[in-house]
Motif scaffolding. Structure first.
Motif, PDB file in Angstrom:
ATOM      1  N   LEU D 195     -31.275  56.875   7.638  1.00  0.00           N
ATOM      2  CA  LEU D 195     -30.329  57.190   6.440  1.00  0.00           C
ATOM      3  C   LEU D 195     -31.272  57.698   5.336  1.00  0.00           C
ATOM      4  O   LEU D 195     -32.227  57.365   5.195  1.00  0.00           O
ATOM      5  CB  LEU D 195     -29.506  56.002   6.075  1.00  0.00           C
ATOM      6  N   TYR D 196     -30.507  58.782   4.534  1.00  0.00           N
ATOM      7  CA  TYR D 196     -31.331  59.169   3.364  1.00  0.00           C
ATOM      8  C   TYR D 196     -30.714  58.871   1.806  1.00  0.00           C
ATOM      9  O   TYR D 196     -29.407  59.269   1.722  1.00  0.00           O
ATOM     10  CB  TYR D 196     -31.378  60.684   3.301  1.00  0.00           C
ATOM     11  N   PRO D 197     -31.121  57.860   1.361  1.00  0.00           N
ATOM     12  CA  PRO D 197     -30.471  57.338  -0.086  1.00  0.00           C
ATOM     13  C   PRO D 197     -30.752  58.449  -0.880  1.00  0.00           C
ATOM     14  O   PRO D 197     -31.382  59.444  -0.649  1.00  0.00           O
ATOM     15  CB  PRO D 197     -31.268  55.957  -0.211  1.00  0.00           C
ATOM     16  N   LYS D 198     -30.310  58.252  -2.072  1.00  0.00           N
ATOM     17  CA  LYS D 198     -30.549  59.163  -3.269  1.00  0.00           C
ATOM     18  C   LYS D 198     -31.754  59.358  -3.264  1.00  0.00           C
ATOM     19  O   LYS D 198     -32.831  58.680  -3.336  1.00  0.00           O
ATOM     20  CB  LYS D 198     -29.816  58.361  -4.503  1.00  0.00           C
ATOM     21  N   LYS D 199     -32.285  60.594  -3.555  1.00  0.00           N
ATOM     22  CA  LYS D 199     -33.585  61.158  -3.616  1.00  0.00           C
ATOM     23  C   LYS D 199     -34.420  60.802  -5.055  1.00  0.00           C
ATOM     24  O   LYS D 199     -33.799  60.963  -6.106  1.00  0.00           O
ATOM     25  CB  LYS D 199     -33.903  62.619  -3.106  1.00  0.00           C
ATOM     26  N   THR D 200     -35.432  60.294  -4.787  1.00  0.00           N
ATOM     27  CA  THR D 200     -36.105  59.992  -6.068  1.00  0.00           C
ATOM     28  C   THR D 200     -36.574  61.415  -6.884  1.00  0.00           C
ATOM     29  O   THR D 200     -37.089  62.191  -5.963  1.00  0.00           O
ATOM     30  CB  THR D 200     -37.592  59.301  -5.965  1.00  0.00           C
ATOM     31  N   SER D 201     -36.370  61.590  -7.899  1.00  0.00           N
ATOM     32  CA  SER D 201     -36.854  62.790  -8.779  1.00  0.00           C
ATOM     33  C   SER D 201     -38.419  62.829  -8.697  1.00  0.00           C
ATOM     34  O   SER D 201     -38.951  64.148  -8.866  1.00  0.00           O
ATOM     35  CB  SER D 201     -36.350  62.409 -10.410  1.00  0.00           C
ATOM     36  N   ARG D 202     -39.090  61.952  -8.062  1.00  0.00           N
ATOM     37  CA  ARG D 202     -40.642  62.084  -8.064  1.00  0.00           C
ATOM     38  C   ARG D 202     -40.991  62.718  -6.855  1.00  0.00           C
ATOM     39  O   ARG D 202     -42.180  63.236  -6.671  1.00  0.00           O
ATOM     40  CB  ARG D 202     -41.342  60.779  -8.023  1.00  0.00           C
ATOM     41  N   PRO D 210     -36.352  58.235  -0.832  1.00  0.00           N
ATOM     42  CA  PRO D 210     -37.044  57.401   0.310  1.00  0.00           C
ATOM     43  C   PRO D 210     -36.169  57.751   1.580  1.00  0.00           C
ATOM     44  O   PRO D 210     -35.109  58.325   1.454  1.00  0.00           O
ATOM     45  CB  PRO D 210     -36.508  55.919  -0.171  1.00  0.00           C
ATOM     46  N   ILE D 212     -34.499  55.345   4.988  1.00  0.00           N
ATOM     47  CA  ILE D 212     -34.245  54.123   5.692  1.00  0.00           C
ATOM     48  C   ILE D 212     -34.112  54.344   7.243  1.00  0.00           C
ATOM     49  O   ILE D 212     -33.315  55.224   7.717  1.00  0.00           O
ATOM     50  CB  ILE D 212     -33.067  53.622   5.110  1.00  0.00           C
ATOM     51  N   PHE D 228     -40.856  54.634   1.544  1.00  0.00           N
ATOM     52  CA  PHE D 228     -40.691  55.301   0.207  1.00  0.00           C
ATOM     53  C   PHE D 228     -41.945  55.673  -0.394  1.00  0.00           C
ATOM     54  O   PHE D 228     -42.855  54.698  -0.999  1.00  0.00           O
ATOM     55  CB  PHE D 228     -40.018  54.188  -0.614  1.00  0.00           C
ATOM     56  N   CYS D 231     -42.736  55.560  -4.621  1.00  0.00           N
ATOM     57  CA  CYS D 231     -42.469  54.473  -5.466  1.00  0.00           C
ATOM     58  C   CYS D 231     -43.147  54.402  -6.742  1.00  0.00           C
ATOM     59  O   CYS D 231     -42.429  53.465  -7.437  1.00  0.00           O
ATOM     60  CB  CYS D 231     -42.401  53.071  -4.405  1.00  0.00           C
TER      61      CYS D 231
END
Ligand SMILES: NC(=O)c1ccc[n+]([C@@H]2O[C@H](COP(=O)([O-])OP(=O)(O)OC[C@H]3O[C@@H](n4cnc5c(N)ncnc54)[C@H](O)[C@@H]3O)[C@@H](O)[C@H]2O)c1
Ligand SMILES: NC(=O)c1ccc[n+]([C@@H]2O[C@H](COP(=O)([O-])OP(=O)(O)OC[C@H]3O[C@@H](n4cnc5c(N)ncnc54)[C@H](O)[C@@H]3O)[C@@H](O)[C@H]2O)c1
Ligand SMILES: NC(=O)c1ccc[n+]([C@@H]2O[C@H](COP(=O)([O-])OP(=O)(O)OC[C@H]3O[C@@H](n4cnc5c(N)ncnc54)[C@H](O)[C@@H]3O)[C@@H](O)[C@H]2O)c1
Ligand SMILES: NC(=O)c1ccc[n+]([C@@H]2O[C@H](COP(=O)([O-])OP(=O)(O)OC[C@H]3O[C@@H](n4cnc5c(N)ncnc54)[C@H](O)[C@@H]3O)[C@@H](O)[C@H]2O)c1
Lengths: 343, 343, 343, 343
Positions: D195-202, D210, D212, D228, D231
């Motif tokens: 699964l792909y959660p909301k992507k970090t802007s970094r 990150p 899952i 992640f 992080c």
């Protein structure tokens, strides 16, 4: 049934208690107020929209037939007379600490109460109502750590004003530990010694800070109490009891845990007012409930106020002498033995 | 000013709330009660020495002019009609969860409330009033951990009765997370998937336990929620939010720490009733205070009750299908946007 | 390059060090052994398949040209002569604590070493090599908690044999704190006082347990050290340093965390041998590496051994007198100032 | 007895292992080195003052009669051929992960080893030697938390270079969890979903971060693994196993605890190299000791390398398909069953 309060002293904590009783707790009502500064009393009535008589002095207030219980939140030096007036009028009294500023004064209250023949007085040592201390007390009483042998406690404030002097470390700060510890370990103090570690550069010229107060109890438990009122990092109350079988700790206040900036951390309070804020609620609710249910208050008694006064005196003596000093308590009267069934 | 309550349903939580309002909180009073089981209503009046009218049905109670606010603590299936009757009578309503057992029912309440033109309803999702969740919410809103990306939460009970079935893991248990999480992260659910790990041998034949519920929000946050109702070791609620800059955790409840028997340990609760007991107080006090101060309740709204109902339905569908299911929420009406200024 | 060791004393710790050097660490080799019990020496050679000469006495062993460094692991009372013989032969010495059983004995070694003109001796105070103490030391030296003002440390054993007497609490137990603390806070001891709290019922008749040892340093830091050798619950070493800006703690050893039986817990060791087991490795590796890299050992010096001996004596005196006693240290010779560049 | 190593690949980790064997561990010696970049091999010999033959290629090195064991620390794609050459020569092999970059390649090694008739290969999955994982494994095997039902693990890096792509989250990062988890719970993987959660802007444009990864085992255990790699806050490895009776956690690395600036905190590492640094030592020492004591390595086998390769492939497939994918492992040959007695 509503317990009707007359309030003596409408300063900072007086107003907080008025607000508590009026807006937050059940079963109480402010019906009378007084303050040496009458304007303050009037402001308080207005601020909390109280339906209360304003009295010119504490005696008149105590005599008001409408008043069931007197809340003493005046300055410390006024407490003794306020409380004696309330007892004289046969009223219940909730008195903020200290009960009296001298051991003799506290003893006069004890005697007035005994003469009255029924417990009327509760002293505002709210820590006994803090859920953390209650858990600690329960664990000790349930023998979970065996016989207590040593106690270590810490009382740290981030900073104090210029007016805070060396004796206040005992009289205003340690006094809360003095009350809560003998209750925790079911023992009485025997002697005290004060040590002065290297002084923090943050303490002003007239203040010895930190201080280590070493109390010994009648059964031989040694209490190591640190008072450090310029600790800078936060308001921090710690207490641990070391018993024959194990150690029990006052829990840290629950606070947010984060992983951030290479630290796994938990915030520490900085404002002492927040630390025991719930305990003030429970304390006053218990005062009202106990009077209704068992006809007398069930919290710290006038005798506890006397213990605090005598112990505080001995600590101050030890601060000045550098020697071990006796804590010369009278024998506890049977009057204060029979603990009511609640709590 | 005293807020006068009529209570519908004098069962377990109904009586707890009655006791709370009567003996613990300030500013409320029970003036009317009803229950399909009239004897229960009578017992409640007696048990708490209430000065309250006993009504034969909820409609009559709602119409009582003396009643300012209705407390709905009947069985879940009765809530919708109870609440509609209260709105019809123009009364404030505090309704225990669920607001309604169907999404349609919840929507009917939303529409009745909007037609009435003013917010009247608060749903009993008390976790929003737990100091731990409040700290977590504040940290997120203050951007302390950056934009939330993932959430992990855990809802564990030591055991459940035989009557507890697979769907209840969502409908009765997860529902509290469903409400509190979208509030925490300021987002709406989009889809849900349910996974069944290896079943614990402690779960009875008809129950799949544990369950993992994976919710995705509109902005893409993934929530991993574990429900494990035969976890054996305690009642344990965990929540952590993983953001771009760090992670924030719901604090563990403060509890005694000991060193004993070669363990440094902290006790975990076993009784769910204790975990959020203070939150119930704060929730009801806030309901009363908000009505007095801003003229409407300020807690979870009927719309939040609708969100819970729709999301619960989607979770149950996902439990049965094994597929990812949509959470088909209507557009949020502007009516529910303007958050009052308190809190 | 291999550092060739001659071992004096092949008892418990002697064999552990032999095993360490032979099977675990790099760069060392046992080439000679002796023990007053020659059979023990022979067994050790056999047990670890050593290619080592067995000597009848320590002097002969020290004179062996093949020996680069002498490992002194005989009984405490023999250490002084063993070390003097090694210095006489110009050999490096790693001597298990104590360096000598009297302050005068330790001073004789200091003088012999100074006469030799080069540092040869390292004392086996392994805590300085524990990663936890190293982190604590680094934090203090990096001024992370500001100027140290107080130290609190705890040394608890689950139990001790009948042969363990009151003085051993200082001589055998506290001695590790005595060494590590002055190193941690870069200070020297000035005085010491011993308090005896209520005695645990687990201590045998001849033993005062627990004990509180209060040390004061030249700069005024107060150290509160608890020795409690029948604490029952585990082997537990704690150390916290309270500075002007904050507090730093020796980390708890990493250990499994579980949620089980209504407890969130972490196991505490019960066997003291395990607690610093890695530190012994690092200590001996550092002894070997420093000799190779900078031509002398870089750990606790003969002077540190002397400090331990003088302080131990003062503590024993304070145990017996009940008074504050001086720690009468000679001025530190410049010889021990220039710390080598490694570490 | 000294185990003589030939090293293939004198890059970063190659040199660390050379240093380890030469300067820190007992019983090993580098006698031969090679690298496609011969200059690198020469530099390594010089840097660590090795008495070692420099070979032009891996085959020649493997054939050297003086070489007992081959250390493969070349680039991943070269590992398969390096290991096959070593097996061909009948030499023990310690191969850094991955054993091979394809499942087929790993299977070829398995078959070569089985044909040889004796275990020769150990793969460098060092986490199995981390004391924290060992404690966790022991607790599970001792049934302290009952039957495992779920696992949750977290692998977080503060940041990654631009060259780090989406697949590397599995191939380079998750691979350590893939190995250690099936060992921990004594089970085999069956399927995987990503699964792909909301992507970090970094995260840079080409990287999904990150991620899952949800693995299911043959017995039904569900593993929720978060990777992640941006992080920001630190290098953080977490692992918890939820069983029928309780939960066990990988311990946090012991680190300094402080009270400072209104925070009670513990530092989190930022450099991954430090996190398992001791595990590398133990791993190599165990490789050497096992060969000497039981005639074969006792760590992660070629079969474990094969499991990692197959599972990694399935994860990558799941990353791309968005579907649940099978982990298609062959039946485990009996050859890999009989675990040697050590450890
Ligand atoms: N339990 C606690 O933790 C706690 C906390 C704060 C204060 N206190 C105690 O409460 C007391 C009041 O503290 P405060 O901070 O509210 O002080 P304050 O100065 O804000 O208020 C005291 C008030 O009492 C009035 N007053 C003084 N003498 C009086 C008298 N003879 N009769 C009537 N009114 C009188 C003053 O005019 C003033 O308004 C102190 O004894 C203090 O030690 C206890
Ligand atoms: N917020 C929480 O954490 C929480 C906790 C407990 C219960 N609840 C909710 O509170 C509600 C009540 O739970 P409970 O445990 O008190 O149940 P309960 O069975 O003890 O009490 C329900 C009462 O409602 C009465 N009743 C049922 N239908 C009625 C109707 N139509 N009109 C009037 N009375 C009616 C019943 O006779 C009974 O006395 C449930 O919806 C439950 O989900 C919420
Ligand atoms: N650093 C630590 O934490 C630590 C731990 C354990 C022991 N020690 C110290 O190590 C020393 C040895 O302790 P142990 O537990 O191994 O004792 P032990 O009794 O097991 O061994 C001592 C050995 O020395 C031999 N010996 C005695 N006198 C000798 C002499 N003059 N010449 C040669 N051999 C002689 C004895 O025969 C015996 O074999 C003690 O001083 C002890 O304090 C330190
Ligand atoms: N276990 C762990 O946590 C861990 C950590 C770091 C690296 N590794 C693994 O170790 C391996 C090496 O990583 P590194 O960081 O040292 O890389 P590196 O690039 O620093 O070194 C690799 C070296 O191998 C040499 N080389 C490449 N192909 C060769 C061949 N066919 N024959 C001989 N030499 C060859 C290169 O010239 C280079 O000097 C990688 O497979 C990596 O995944 C594992």
């Amino acid at each position: 049934m509503t317990l009707k309060f007359g309030v003596i002293g409408t300063g900072a904590i007086g107003r907080e208690h008025i607000k508590r009783i009026t807006d937050k707790l059940a079963g109480g009502k402010i019906v009378a107020v007084t303050d040496v500064n009458l304007d303050s009393a009037k402001q308080a009535v207005e601020q909390y929209s109280l339906d209360a008589t304003i009295y010119e002095d504490d005696q008149a207030l105590c005599q008001d037939e409408n008043v069931d219980a007197v809340l003493v939140t005046s300055w410390g030096p006024a407490h003794e007379q306020n409380v004696l007036n309330a007892i004289e009028a046969g009223k219940y009294v909730f008195c903020e600490k200290p009960l009296a500023t001298t051991a003799e004064g506290a003893m006069r209250i004890v005697q007035a109460e005994m003469k009255h023949g029924k417990k009327l007085v509760q002293v505002g040592f709210m820590r006994r109502y803090d859920p953390g201390y209650v858990q600690l007390k329960n664990a000790i009483d349930a023998n979970e750590i065996g016989e207590p042998l040593m106690v270590r406690c810490v009382h740290r404030n981030p900073e104090v004003p210029e007016t805070y002097g060396t004796e206040m470390a005992v009289v205003d700060t340690l006094v809360h530990e003095i009350d809560v510890l003998h209750w925790l370990i079911n023992d009485d103090y025997k002697s005290v010694q004060v040590l002065y570690p290297k002084k923090t550069s943050r303490a002003h010229a007239g203040l010895k800070d930190p201080q280590i107060i070493i109390l010994e109890t009648k059964s031989g438990i040694i209490i190591n109490a640190e008072v450090f009122v310029n600790c800078h990092y936060g308001y921090d109350i710690q207490c641990e009891v070391i018993g024959e079988d194990g150690v029990a700790y006052l829990p840290e206040p629950a606070s947010l845990v984060t992983r951030k900036s290479a630290q796994l951390s938990q915030s520490i309070m900085t404002d002492w007012k927040v630390r025991f804020i719930d305990a003030y609620d429970v304390e006053l609710q218990d005062f009202m409930d106990s009077i209704k249910q068992i006809g007398e208050p069930n919290g710290p008694t006038a005798w506890d106020g006397y213990i605090a006064a005598v112990t505080t005196d001995a600590c101050v003596k030890a601060q000045n002498s550098g020697q071990k000093e006796d804590v010369a308590l009278e024998e506890k009267p049977a009057f204060y033995d029979n603990k009511a069934a609640v709590n």
